[in-house]
Design a protein around this motif. Structure first.
Motif, PDB file in Angstrom:
ATOM      1  N   TYR A  43     -10.767 -11.930 -26.207  1.00 54.62           N
ATOM      2  CA  TYR A  43     -11.917 -12.026 -27.088  1.00 54.62           C
ATOM      3  C   TYR A  43     -12.872 -10.860 -26.989  1.00 54.62           C
ATOM      4  CZ  TYR A  43     -12.660 -16.547 -28.921  1.00 54.62           C
ATOM      5  OH  TYR A  43     -12.621 -17.655 -29.652  1.00 54.62           O
ATOM      6  N   ILE A  89      -3.673 -14.629 -31.502  1.00 57.21           N
ATOM      7  CA  ILE A  89      -4.531 -15.597 -30.814  1.00 57.21           C
ATOM      8  C   ILE A  89      -5.498 -14.835 -29.912  1.00 57.21           C
ATOM      9  CG2 ILE A  89      -4.596 -17.588 -29.250  1.00 57.21           C
ATOM     10  CD1 ILE A  89      -1.805 -18.279 -30.121  1.00 57.21           C
ATOM     11  N   ASP A 116       7.082 -15.172 -19.698  1.00 54.52           N
ATOM     12  CA  ASP A 116       7.377 -15.761 -21.006  1.00 54.52           C
ATOM     13  C   ASP A 116       6.108 -16.343 -21.627  1.00 54.52           C
ATOM     14  OD1 ASP A 116       7.095 -17.643 -19.103  1.00 54.52           O
ATOM     15  OD2 ASP A 116       8.898 -18.782 -19.571  1.00 54.52           O
ATOM     16  N   GLU A 117       4.977 -15.709 -21.328  1.00 55.02           N
ATOM     17  CA  GLU A 117       3.702 -16.260 -21.797  1.00 55.02           C
ATOM     18  C   GLU A 117       3.620 -16.356 -23.318  1.00 55.02           C
ATOM     19  OE1 GLU A 117       0.203 -15.085 -19.657  1.00 55.02           O
ATOM     20  OE2 GLU A 117      -1.072 -15.338 -21.416  1.00 55.02           O
ATOM     21  N   ARG A 129       2.816 -11.045 -19.780  1.00 54.51           N
ATOM     22  CA  ARG A 129       3.445 -11.493 -18.531  1.00 54.51           C
ATOM     23  C   ARG A 129       4.549 -12.513 -18.811  1.00 54.51           C
ATOM     24  NH1 ARG A 129      -2.038 -12.464 -16.360  1.00 54.51           N
ATOM     25  NH2 ARG A 129      -1.915 -14.302 -17.655  1.00 54.51           N
ATOM     26  N   ILE A 131       4.037 -13.939 -31.764  1.00 55.39           N
ATOM     27  CA  ILE A 131       2.644 -14.255 -31.425  1.00 55.39           C
ATOM     28  C   ILE A 131       2.029 -13.071 -30.672  1.00 55.39           C
ATOM     29  CG2 ILE A 131       1.093 -15.900 -30.286  1.00 55.39           C
ATOM     30  CD1 ILE A 131       2.767 -17.359 -32.266  1.00 55.39           C
ATOM     31  N   PHE A 158      -1.505 -11.703 -28.524  1.00 55.83           N
ATOM     32  CA  PHE A 158      -2.710 -12.185 -27.844  1.00 55.83           C
ATOM     33  C   PHE A 158      -3.632 -11.002 -27.575  1.00 55.83           C
ATOM     34  CE2 PHE A 158      -5.256 -12.854 -24.040  1.00 55.83           C
ATOM     35  CZ  PHE A 158      -5.874 -14.061 -24.339  1.00 55.83           C
ATOM     36  N   PRO A 218       5.382 -16.464 -27.049  1.00 52.11           N
ATOM     37  CA  PRO A 218       6.606 -16.569 -27.849  1.00 52.11           C
ATOM     38  C   PRO A 218       6.707 -15.402 -28.830  1.00 52.11           C
ATOM     39  CG  PRO A 218       5.148 -18.485 -28.183  1.00 52.11           C
ATOM     40  CD  PRO A 218       4.397 -17.488 -27.368  1.00 52.11           C
ATOM     41  N   ILE A 255       1.217 -13.756 -35.807  1.00 52.24           N
ATOM     42  CA  ILE A 255       0.060 -14.644 -35.666  1.00 52.24           C
ATOM     43  C   ILE A 255      -0.685 -14.186 -34.416  1.00 52.24           C
ATOM     44  CG2 ILE A 255      -0.667 -17.013 -35.143  1.00 52.24           C
ATOM     45  CD1 ILE A 255       1.676 -18.009 -36.788  1.00 52.24           C
ATOM     46  N   ARG A 282      -9.708 -16.147 -24.011  1.00 48.74           N
ATOM     47  CA  ARG A 282     -10.349 -15.678 -22.782  1.00 48.74           C
ATOM     48  C   ARG A 282      -9.301 -15.392 -21.720  1.00 48.74           C
ATOM     49  NH1 ARG A 282     -15.301 -16.093 -24.010  1.00 48.74           N
ATOM     50  NH2 ARG A 282     -16.128 -17.922 -25.059  1.00 48.74           N
ATOM     51  N   THR A 283      -9.606 -14.400 -20.899  1.00 51.70           N
ATOM     52  CA  THR A 283      -8.790 -14.158 -19.712  1.00 51.70           C
ATOM     53  C   THR A 283      -9.730 -14.030 -18.530  1.00 51.70           C
ATOM     54  OG1 THR A 283      -8.939 -11.758 -19.886  1.00 51.70           O
ATOM     55  CG2 THR A 283      -7.085 -12.804 -21.018  1.00 51.70           C
ATOM     56  N   SER A 284      -9.147 -14.105 -17.379  1.00 49.85           N
ATOM     57  CA  SER A 284      -9.936 -13.960 -16.163  1.00 49.85           C
ATOM     58  C   SER A 284     -10.616 -12.582 -16.141  1.00 49.85           C
ATOM     59  CB  SER A 284      -8.982 -14.127 -14.994  1.00 49.85           C
ATOM     60  OG  SER A 284      -9.651 -14.064 -13.818  1.00 49.85           O
TER      61      SER A 284
END
Ligand code: SF4
Lengths: 126, 457
Positions: A83, A8, A72-73, A70, A78, A80, A75, A6, A11-13
């Motif tokens: 965008y 996701i 345990d960001e 980073r 998943i 990431f 699971p 899955i 946004r990130t900094s």
């Protein structure tokens, strides 16, 4: 062998700061073109930071480098990605009458891509 | 209304020492950052010529915003990729819009309310569809507001009153960096004099993001189960025992959930701040609706509110302007001379993916990077007018592209903070490029001239 994950997009900094520097800067492209994975998933698939993976679904296919998320960001199961152009290539046009395409938390297939990947596998883009 | 020039009053006067030594340096106090929906209006900008060199109080995103919007050397306008005069570009834009049968106006979340009004007026004159980036952000929440209403509050109330915060489906530490420090988690307020110590904070998310470090309780929810979690919480608030299967579905134990809900009921003033983790995931408006209804239900016990965390600097203004003008927040068709709202039909992602729109006016947005592949393909096929301060994938494919001044940095006007509070802009330096407002006003004028000439002839 391909596995289902899955994904996701979000946004990130760094996505935000490099966006201001410009969408054609290497920083922005790198940030929005790198897939983050759960470290155990990477280990299981024999992947290391920087290895390339193919991610696809009915709507599109991209080949991107991956890196361990980073701590345990994330699971297991998943993915990431920041965008941007790459994440949007996996998004379908149907909004189910809402105006909003499924833009987070949708299914994709993933498989590692050998180092010798042909250039045509690279993410299409300008 | 003309675009306000750089203010010459107190707000932009340099401090005596700095300007005495460096006449080319000025300091703009109480300037507004429009990068994210927090719209922080306490910026102190040091400006050297046409460059901002210091942005006191700005977060890392705000600094990147201020430091990277200097003047680029690009043509004021292009037609089919070739530099063109401003007048030619206005003429061509008006021609495209007048000839279109089913045009769409899109974007609008990164421009002033003054410019948004003109974009709406143009759309009305040509009987087009107006839609904003809200439709692919909190559009589902807009639908949910219509279903269940919104128990709302301002960020000032949160700062001064909220002793319980629930962040749901968002990562403010990275997307709205000053939300925690300026409005919600950290500040000392009238009824929370000890700031952080007086507040309890919960984060509900699939990912254990940087924001998790800032809160007291982190509930890691399984992907695509926010809806079930919100309904289980609604049940608990009403004293109904949820079905145990909800644990398996959401990954959150009922024991933990019971404890959190009990604490929420005991808060004096609680707020749920929800992000696009809810609106962009399967369920969409039903997810937002569940969370809004949860806040409503909690009012049986104590004071609770719910607010969406808005992304772009003036996306909230876009909702306000489109709502007060047409009665609906986004996805509004004006083709019949009266507004019709129908997400899925009049929303840009659909209009483009289905190949329906035959022209597009895009203001400060980049659908060529953010939309689905079928939508992008269609956008490439139709005449597109783009207004943007920066070069983007969309400006690259535009039939007519205008380089614009950056709102908030070069132009004044009004924007709405994410809590629907209007905030004035204090520009830092002049741009050689025109504002969105000025360009749109010229297009509107030319469209009317053409329409009147056609009806007279
Ligand atoms: S929180 Fe948002 S509005 Fe405030 S300074 Fe940072 S980017 Fe700008």
């Amino acid at each position: 062998m391909a596995e289902t994950f899955i994904i996701i997009p979000g946004r990130t900094s760094r996505q935000g700061t490099t966006l201001n520097e410009g969408k054609y800067t290497s920083g922005y492209r790198e940030e929005t073109g790198t897939l983050q994975m759960n470290p155990q998933d990477m280990q299981r698939l024999g992947l290391q930071d920087g290895d390339r993976v193919r991610v696809w679904n009915d709507h599109g296919s991209v080949v991107v480098p991956c890196k361990a998320a980073r701590g345990d960001e994330l699971p297991e199961g998943i993915l990431f990605i920041s965008y941007g152009d790459v994440s949007s290539r996996l998004m379908g046009g149907d909004t189910h009458g809402s105006g909003m395409p499924d833009s987070k938390g949708f299914d994709v297939f993933l498989e590692p891509v050998g180092q010798s990947t042909d250039a045509k596998d690279a993410v299409a883009g300008p | 209304m003309a675009t306000p020039a750089v203010p010459s009053g107190d707000s932009s006067a340099g401090t005596p020492t700095e300007t005495a030594e460096r006449p080319d340096v000025k300091v703009v106090s109480n300037a507004t950052c429009t990068f994210c929906g927090c719209v922080c209006d306490d910026m102190e900008l040091t400006v050297e010529g046409n460059r901002i060199v210091k942005a006191r109080n700005a977060c890392v995103l705000g600094k990147a915003w201020f430091f990277n919007h200097h003047i680029e050397d690009r043509p004021e306008a292009t037609i089919e990729g070739r530099p063109a005069s401003y007048e030619e570009a206005i003429e061509r834009a008006a021609e495209i819009l007048c000839n279109a049968v089913y045009p769409v106006t899109y974007g609008l979340s990164d421009t002033t309310c003054e410019a948004q009004r003109v974009a709406l007026a143009i759309t009305d004159w040509i009987g087009g569809t107006v839609d904003t980036t809200t439709s692919v952000c909190h559009g589902p929440s807009g639908i949910a507001f219509q279903e269940v209403g919104e128990v709302t509050c301002s960020l000032g109330e949160i700062k001064n009153r909220a002793d319980f915060l629930v962040f749901w489906g968002g990562n403010p530490a990275e997307s709205h960096p000053r939300h925690f420090t300026r409005y919600s988690l950290m500040p000392k307020g009238e009824f929370v004099p000890n700031g952080r110590k007086d507040r309890t904070a919960v984060l509900i998310d699939v990912r254990k993001t940087k924001s998790a470090k800032a809160v007291d309780i982190f509930l890691q929810v399984k992907p695509r189960s926010d809806f079930e979690l919100a309904w289980a919480m609604r049940a608990l608030v009403r004293g109904i025992e949820p079905d145990p299967s909800v644990e398996r579905k959401t990954g959150v134990s009922l024991e933990v959930l019971r404890d959190v809900v009990e604490r929420m009921k005991q808060a004096r003033f609680g707020v749920i701040l929800f992000g696009m983790g809810l609106t962009m995931t399967r369920g969409k408006h039903l997810n937002s609706e569940a969370v809004l209804a949860l806040a409503r239900d909690l009012n049986r016990h104590t004071r609770w509110t719910a607010k969406p965390m808005r992304g772009h600097g003036n996306v909230t203004g876009a909702d306000n302007v489109v709502s007060w003008t047409t009665g609906y927040p986004f996805g509004v068709n004006l083709g019949r001379g009266y507004p019709r709202f129908n997400p899925g039909e009049f929303t840009t992602a659909d209009l483009l993916a289905r190949g329906e729109a035959d022209a597009a006016l895009i203001i400060a947005s980049d659908p060529m990077s953010n939309f689905s592949q079928p939508a992008r393909e269609h956008l490439k096929r139709i005449p597109v007018i783009v207004l943007d301060p920066k070069e983007t994938e969309t400006s690259r494919i535009a039939t007519v592209a205008f380089t614009t001044a950056t709102y908030g940095i070069n132009t004044g006007g009004t924007v709405y903070r994410m809590d629907d509070v209007p905030i004035p802009l204090r520009p830092a330096f002049d741009s050689p490029y025109r504002s969105d407002y000025e360009i749109l006003k010229a297009i509107e004028w030319r469209v009317r001239e053409k329409q009147l000439a056609a009806s007279a002839g």
